[in-house]
Design a protein around this motif. Structure first.
Motif, PDB file in Angstrom:
ATOM      1  N   VAL A  76       0.852  -1.202   0.000  1.00  0.00           N
ATOM      2  CA  VAL A  76       0.000   0.000   0.000  1.00  0.00           C
ATOM      3  C   VAL A  76       0.886   1.249   0.000  1.00  0.00           C
ATOM      4  N   LYS A  77       0.650   2.117  -0.982  1.00  0.00           N
ATOM      5  CA  LYS A  77       1.435   3.364  -1.105  1.00  0.00           C
ATOM      6  C   LYS A  77       0.673   4.547  -0.505  1.00  0.00           C
ATOM      7  N   ILE A  78      -0.654   4.523  -0.679  1.00  0.00           N
ATOM      8  CA  ILE A  78      -1.498   5.616  -0.190  1.00  0.00           C
ATOM      9  C   ILE A  78      -2.656   5.011   0.585  1.00  0.00           C
ATOM     10  N   ILE A  79      -2.865   5.490   1.793  1.00  0.00           N
ATOM     11  CA  ILE A  79      -4.050   5.082   2.554  1.00  0.00           C
ATOM     12  C   ILE A  79      -4.708   6.355   3.080  1.00  0.00           C
ATOM     13  N   THR A  80      -6.014   6.454   2.917  1.00  0.00           N
ATOM     14  CA  THR A  80      -6.721   7.646   3.391  1.00  0.00           C
ATOM     15  C   THR A  80      -7.635   7.255   4.547  1.00  0.00           C
ATOM     16  N   TYR A  81      -8.042   8.274   5.300  1.00  0.00           N
ATOM     17  CA  TYR A  81      -8.777   8.020   6.539  1.00  0.00           C
ATOM     18  C   TYR A  81     -10.136   7.369   6.293  1.00  0.00           C
ATOM     19  N   ASP A  82     -10.716   7.605   5.102  1.00  0.00           N
ATOM     20  CA  ASP A  82     -12.008   6.971   4.819  1.00  0.00           C
ATOM     21  C   ASP A  82     -11.864   5.451   4.727  1.00  0.00           C
ATOM     22  N   ALA A  83     -10.660   4.964   4.354  1.00  0.00           N
ATOM     23  CA  ALA A  83     -10.448   3.516   4.253  1.00  0.00           C
ATOM     24  C   ALA A  83     -10.204   2.873   5.613  1.00  0.00           C
ATOM     25  N   ILE A  84      -9.760   3.676   6.594  1.00  0.00           N
ATOM     26  CA  ILE A  84      -9.465   3.139   7.933  1.00  0.00           C
ATOM     27  C   ILE A  84     -10.722   2.548   8.561  1.00  0.00           C
TER      28      ILE A  84
END
Length: 338
Positions: A76-84
């Motif tokens: 994973v290179k990019i994770i955003t808070y909506d995915a948490i």
């Protein structure tokens, strides 16, 4: 016997680097009997809805089959808070139902820092039981709640904290309060009639203190908007609504149907009265009044970005409804209690 095992192991380890050997020892060998599910490189419901819906679909299949899983977050290179909130809610569902759930973490430092801040890695090694209510994370940055009922008090508390992040003091944000209440109510309204009150809704709130912005991600794993409409029973004002709508308005797919839901056309067709401002269209009205910003909805096979008025069909269907919005210092607010 031990010598033979060591010789085989040394052969297996030939040609791979020390970090790769370490990874194999920690995250592959102990979990050989787990099904490995690869997370997308961009783990973001907003920026990569196609990849994330496919990822959730894979996890759901193994959850339904009661198969233990190992989530590969390494790439994973990019994770955003909506995915948490998606990751946390799925993990808790597995663990509460005594299905083993494990995983690694991103090598990308920024993605790893976001996961660490959310406390996801901490919860990965905890046991959970089936409960009415969950509270995860920390109030200062990212905080996740889950419950099965409407909780206006929680809404008040979240808005109080959010307004302090955005404006530096407590403000009334009636649009955010309205959005939260409608979504909590919708979890029941979009459930299968026989299962009302059985499903958790999940809400994650992230405070971006540097940019003075708070983001909200709400998810319910019900049946989703379109499946819910198709399941309406005789006696409901929405029973047979899609057939009635087709007589009045031409639409080709669920993306076009969601547009008609969001602008109140579906409600007017069902009741013959002007739209009364509830549900998802009511939330869109909140956005139009500039009380919230960057409203995104994913339900079944549609992703809608309401700010840009884009409605797109997804190749795989998401069983549930996901809603994301933000609060910033340009949004309408006032002093007083919520």
């Amino acid at each position: 016997m031990f010598k033979e095992y060591k010789t085989k192991k040394n052969k297996a380890d030939q040609g791979i680097s020390q970090p790769q050997r370490e990874y194999k020892r920690k995250f592959e060998e102990p979990f050989k009997d787990y099904k490995r599910i690869q997370a997308p490189e961009i783990l973001s419901f907003i920026d990569n809805p196609v990849g994330v819906v496919e990822f959730i679909s894979d996890l759901k299949k193994h959850y339904d089959d009661k198969k233990k899983v190992f989530v590969v977050l390494n790439d994973v290179k990019i994770i955003t808070y909506d995915a948490i909130v998606v990751l946390l809610s799925i993990m808790v569902k597995f663990k509460a139902n005594k299905i083993d759930f494990n995983g690694d973490f991103p090598t990308n430092q920024n993605a790893r820092d976001i996961l660490t801040e959310s406390k996801f890695l901490k919860y990965l090694y905890q046991h959970f039981k089936e409960e009415e209510r969950y509270e995860l994370g920390q109030k200062s940055s990212i905080h996740t709640h889950a419950w099965k009922d409407v909780d206006s008090e929680l809404g008040n508390e979240l808005i109080k904290n959010a307004s302090k992040t955005v404006w530096g003091d407590e403000r009334r944000c009636q649009g955010v309060q309205r959005t939260l209440i409608e979504l909590m109510l919708n979890t029941n309204n979009h459930a299968d009639d026989s299962k009302k009150g059985e499903k958790h809704w999940w809400l994650s709130v992230h405070h971006d203190k540097i940019n003075g912005k708070v983001s909200f991600a709400f998810i319910d794993f019900g049946v989703g908007v379109f499946t819910s409409l198709n399941n309406k029973r005789h006696g409901s004002k929405f029973f047979g609504i899609l057939d009635k709508l087709k007589e009045k308005v031409k639409y080709g797919n669920n993306a076009e149907l969601l547009k008609l839901i969001m602008d109140g056309t579906l409600h007017r067709t069902a009741t013959g009265k002007p739209y009364h401002g509830k549900g998802l269209p009511g939330i869109n009205k909140v956005r139009e009044r500039n009380q919230i910003n960057n409203l995104n909805i994913i339900t079944n096979n549609v992703h809608a970005n309401l700010n840009s008025n884009e409605f797109n069909i997804l190749p795989k269907s998401f069983s549930g409804t996901f809603v994301y919005w933000e609060l910033n210092n340009q949004n309408v607010n006032c002093y007083g209690e919520n």
